[in-house]
Design a protein around this motif. Structure first.
Motif, PDB file in Angstrom:
ATOM      1  N   UNK A 130     -16.526   5.272  17.233  1.00 64.35           N
ATOM      2  CA  UNK A 130     -15.183   5.285  17.816  1.00 64.35           C
ATOM      3  C   UNK A 130     -15.073   4.100  18.779  1.00 64.35           C
ATOM      4  N   UNK A 131     -14.092   3.257  18.563  1.00 69.20           N
ATOM      5  CA  UNK A 131     -13.969   2.066  19.410  1.00 69.20           C
ATOM      6  C   UNK A 131     -13.721   2.486  20.859  1.00 69.20           C
ATOM      7  N   UNK A 132     -14.622   2.111  21.781  1.00 65.04           N
ATOM      8  CA  UNK A 132     -14.427   2.537  23.169  1.00 65.04           C
ATOM      9  C   UNK A 132     -13.219   1.857  23.807  1.00 65.04           C
ATOM     10  N   UNK A 133     -12.747   2.416  24.903  1.00 64.59           N
ATOM     11  CA  UNK A 133     -11.660   1.763  25.645  1.00 64.59           C
ATOM     12  C   UNK A 133     -12.202   0.450  26.225  1.00 64.59           C
ATOM     13  N   UNK A 186     -10.659  13.960  30.066  1.00 62.91           N
ATOM     14  CA  UNK A 186     -11.211  12.641  30.392  1.00 62.91           C
ATOM     15  C   UNK A 186     -12.692  12.766  30.727  1.00 62.91           C
ATOM     16  N   UNK A 187     -13.494  11.906  30.097  1.00 62.01           N
ATOM     17  CA  UNK A 187     -14.936  11.970  30.317  1.00 62.01           C
ATOM     18  C   UNK A 187     -15.437  10.739  31.066  1.00 62.01           C
ATOM     19  N   UNK A 188     -14.964   9.553  30.625  1.00 63.41           N
ATOM     20  CA  UNK A 188     -15.516   8.341  31.217  1.00 63.41           C
ATOM     21  C   UNK A 188     -14.614   7.141  30.943  1.00 63.41           C
ATOM     22  N   UNK A 189     -14.144   6.522  31.992  1.00 64.80           N
ATOM     23  CA  UNK A 189     -13.383   5.271  31.911  1.00 64.80           C
ATOM     24  C   UNK A 189     -12.341   5.276  30.790  1.00 64.80           C
ATOM     25  N   UNK A 190     -11.547   6.302  30.747  1.00 68.84           N
ATOM     26  CA  UNK A 190     -10.480   6.384  29.761  1.00 68.84           C
ATOM     27  C   UNK A 190     -10.915   6.974  28.426  1.00 68.84           C
ATOM     28  N   UNK A 191     -12.215   7.139  28.231  1.00 72.59           N
ATOM     29  CA  UNK A 191     -12.683   7.797  27.003  1.00 72.59           C
ATOM     30  C   UNK A 191     -12.567   9.304  27.214  1.00 72.59           C
ATOM     31  N   UNK A 209     -20.694   7.672  16.867  1.00 72.71           N
ATOM     32  CA  UNK A 209     -19.473   8.191  16.233  1.00 72.71           C
ATOM     33  C   UNK A 209     -18.599   7.061  15.681  1.00 72.71           C
ATOM     34  N   UNK A 252     -10.483   7.954  21.629  1.00 70.91           N
ATOM     35  CA  UNK A 252     -10.073   6.684  22.239  1.00 70.91           C
ATOM     36  C   UNK A 252      -8.549   6.632  22.269  1.00 70.91           C
ATOM     37  N   UNK A 253      -7.983   5.466  22.619  1.00 72.85           N
ATOM     38  CA  UNK A 253      -6.527   5.373  22.753  1.00 72.85           C
ATOM     39  C   UNK A 253      -5.817   5.718  21.440  1.00 72.85           C
ATOM     40  N   UNK A 274     -17.850   7.395  37.931  1.00 74.15           N
ATOM     41  CA  UNK A 274     -18.258   7.778  36.571  1.00 74.15           C
ATOM     42  C   UNK A 274     -19.348   6.800  36.139  1.00 74.15           C
ATOM     43  N   UNK A 295     -17.831   3.132  36.874  1.00 76.79           N
ATOM     44  CA  UNK A 295     -16.379   3.061  36.742  1.00 76.79           C
ATOM     45  C   UNK A 295     -15.787   3.984  37.793  1.00 76.79           C
ATOM     46  N   UNK A 315     -24.460   8.417  26.806  1.00 72.50           N
ATOM     47  CA  UNK A 315     -23.017   8.473  26.559  1.00 72.50           C
ATOM     48  C   UNK A 315     -22.568   7.333  25.630  1.00 72.50           C
ATOM     49  N   UNK A 375     -12.183  -0.509  29.113  1.00 78.16           N
ATOM     50  CA  UNK A 375     -12.873  -0.312  30.388  1.00 78.16           C
ATOM     51  C   UNK A 375     -14.365  -0.048  30.166  1.00 78.16           C
ATOM     52  N   UNK A 376     -14.719   0.372  28.956  1.00 75.96           N
ATOM     53  CA  UNK A 376     -16.111   0.721  28.651  1.00 75.96           C
ATOM     54  C   UNK A 376     -16.832  -0.423  27.951  1.00 75.96           C
ATOM     55  N   UNK A 408      -6.864   7.585  18.893  1.00 71.76           N
ATOM     56  CA  UNK A 408      -6.935   9.010  18.570  1.00 71.76           C
ATOM     57  C   UNK A 408      -6.064   9.838  19.521  1.00 71.76           C
ATOM     58  N   UNK A 444     -25.256  17.766  18.290  1.00 69.48           N
ATOM     59  CA  UNK A 444     -25.258  16.313  18.470  1.00 69.48           C
ATOM     60  C   UNK A 444     -25.732  15.638  17.184  1.00 69.48           C
ATOM     61  N   UNK A 456     -18.542  17.871  20.232  1.00 63.98           N
ATOM     62  CA  UNK A 456     -17.720  16.945  21.011  1.00 63.98           C
ATOM     63  C   UNK A 456     -17.268  15.768  20.147  1.00 63.98           C
ATOM     64  N   UNK A 457     -15.967  15.560  20.121  1.00 62.28           N
ATOM     65  CA  UNK A 457     -15.417  14.450  19.355  1.00 62.28           C
ATOM     66  C   UNK A 457     -14.834  13.436  20.340  1.00 62.28           C
ATOM     67  N   UNK A 458     -15.299  12.182  20.275  1.00 61.27           N
ATOM     68  CA  UNK A 458     -14.786  11.162  21.202  1.00 61.27           C
ATOM     69  C   UNK A 458     -13.360  10.768  20.838  1.00 61.27           C
TER      70      UNK A 458
END
Lengths: 422, 105
Positions: A371-374, B32-37, A369, B14-15, A356, A336, A362, A376-377, B17, B70, B10-12
């Motif tokens: 958590x629904x990814x964006x 920001x870690x990765x592609x908007x996440x 978790x 997303x949009x 990235x 990305x 990852x 883009x992912x 949250x 983790x 670490x807590x992920x």
């Protein structure tokens, strides 16, 4: 008559006996086999490993390891062997020339005509197949777990497997693959090897491979398809569960990320050996036998840990290009890029320092978790299917756990047969 | 409070949250870690870390590279995020509050 041509121009092997002939099996010596062997019997009998018709004899193993070919000169890279403990061979009184009935999970599975019983040095087999003797390599570990003696000979499937849901929707024999491609009128078929739930990086790789495989064919009438052929076999704790892999790959088409007429998902029963370059050659052969014309190979194909360099597999494929009956499509990794604001390929993106990288760890962490990814992912529908399959098949997790291994529904069942024992 | 936190959880983000964090005025804490996440880094003390690992045996502490806990169960991570929002903090008081209420259970 329809022709079915596979690797090196050989006719697709078909060693499957019709139902209702169990009477012929009465009185044969019966030998139980474990899952690994049962899967390879099925693959051999339907022709996934064409031109092999059975487990390798000593000459075939030697030629594979030393010359990267079968004794007749056909390219081959991985030994396909049947192992048995010496004491079992004595106990059964087995000799070359005998025919026995192999049994799996309490049911007959195949006739086995033994033509060679031999020893082989597993250190040598490991080193030549995997380029290492290190027991940390899962393929080396597997080779060292062989039971001491090997038996070569042809197998004939006498009991066809009945696949359970959801596998039944994705199972096809090599001939059925070829028939399906003909029905779809696909002229070029590019294979995508997978054992993953797809993220957007994988999806982009498949799309890039489609364009490469379409070559100079017109685009107003689509004649190129992507075959996503998942490897279903031995699982390790932490792998994606098989059901999630198949259902999420299929979801990409169901939700329109691939057109209906360019994408299909199937699987092959095969235990990954993680043999890197040699396994890449094997995958090329396997997909040739499914009727594919092209095969996508990315970074670190079939590798594990740091045993191979990222492009070793592509280098070996180039070396044997003339002996392959399939065209390799070589790709670098996708990442990305926040500058390009898209998933792009290392071959074309100039923002390497800002890239990235998609990493398994990852993605695993995000999915664990829940958590629904964006978008883009990962496609939102893919995420929903992962979570549903985790609940339906994975005791709550999309990743293999000890609990999943202990309680998973079998991939297939064999019909119970009344056969008179020897 | 049990001291300064030097262990990470670490807590992920997303949009969805991130929206909640924005409303709580905490969005600047997510990186920001990765592609908007994005990731929200909640810290805890050594003592709290030991309590969490005792309560959740599947969790692991990565002492060599990330210095983070983790593989905490999903419900626990959800609880950590909710508590962080509620307290408008990412410090050890988040885990202290959660543990005092019986962890994520």
């Amino acid at each position: 008559m329809t022709s079915y041509v596979g690797h090196n121009g050989k006719t697709i092997v078909d060693r499957v006996e019709a139902d209702g002939r169990e009477g012929r099996l009465g009185g044969m010596l019966t030998i139980p086999v474990r899952r690994e062997i049962a899967h390879e019997i099925i693959s051999l009998s339907y022709g996934f490993f064409t031109p092999l018709e059975g487990f390798m004899n000593r000459e075939q193993v030697e030629s594979t390891l030393n010359e990267m070919e079968l004794p007749d000169g056909t390219l081959w890279s991985i030994p396909i062997v049947f192992d048995l403990a010496p004491e079992k061979i004595s106990e059964y009184g087995l000799r070359s020339g005998d025919e026995v009935l192999l049994e799996y999970d309490g049911s007959p599975i195949a006739r086995f005509s033994m033509d060679d019983i031999f020893d082989y040095n597993t250190d040598e087999m490991s080193e030549k197949t995997y380029g290492t003797k290190d027991l940390k390599h899962p393929g080396v570990k597997r080779t060292h777990s062989y039971q001491g003696k090997f038996i070569g000979g042809k197998v004939t499937l006498v009991n066809e497997p009945k696949f359970n849901p959801p596998y039944d929707r994705f199972w096809m024999t090599p001939k059925q693959h070829i028939d399906a491609f003909r029905k779809k009128k696909w002229k070029h078929i590019v294979a995508h090897q997978t054992r993953n739930v797809p993220h957007t990086g994988h999806e982009a790789l498949m799309k890039q491979a489609w364009f490469a495989a379409n070559e100079d064919m017109p685009v107003d009438q689509i004649r190129t398809g992507i075959l996503v052929n998942a490897i279903i076999g031995e699982k390790r704790v932490g792998d994606y569960i098989d059901e999630s892999i198949l259902l999420t790959q299929d979801a990409l088409r169901q939700y329109g990320y691939f057109r209906e007429d360019v994408h299909m998902v199937t699987f092959t029963l095969w235990d990954m050996r993680y043999a890197g370059p040699r396994e890449a050659i094997f995958h090329a052969i396997l997909r040739t036998n499914l009727g594919c014309t092209h095969h996508m190979f990315g970074r670190d194909h079939a590798g594990v840990g740091n045993f191979y360099r990222p492009y070793d597999a592509q280098d070996l494929l180039k070396q044997y290009r003339e002996k392959l009956s399939i065209k390799p499509v070589f790709l670098m990794e996708n990442w990305y890029c926040p500058e390009c604001a898209e998933v792009t390929n290392a071959s074309v993106c100039g923002h390497e320092k800002k890239a990235q990288n998609f990493s398994g760890t990852l993605l695993r962490s995000i999915l664990t978790d829940g958590v629904k990814p964006t978008k883009k992912v990962m496609r939102p529908e893919v995420f929903d299917v992962v979570m549903k399959s985790a609940s339906d098949y994975g005791v709550g997790s999309p990743f293999v756990t000890e609990k999943y291994l202990a309680s998973r529904r079998p991939i297939f069942n064999l019909r119970k047969m009344e056969v008179q024992k020897a | 409070m049990t001291g300064k936190g030097n262990v990470k959880i670490n807590v992920w983000i997303n949009e969805e949250r991130l929206d909640a964090l924005r409303k709580a005025g905490l969005d600047r804490l997510a990186k920001e870690e990765f592609a908007g996440m994005m990731l929200l880094e909640v810290t805890c003390t050594e003592e709290q870390k030991d309590k969490l690992l005792e309560q959740y045996p599947t969790a692991k502490y990565d002492s060599s590279t990330t210095h983070s806990i983790e593989l905490l169960p999903r419900e626990v991570k959800d609880k950590i995020f909710e508590t962080s929002l509620q307290l408008r903090s990412t410090g050890p008081e988040v885990i202290e509050n959660m543990l005092s209420r019986g962890g994520g259970k």
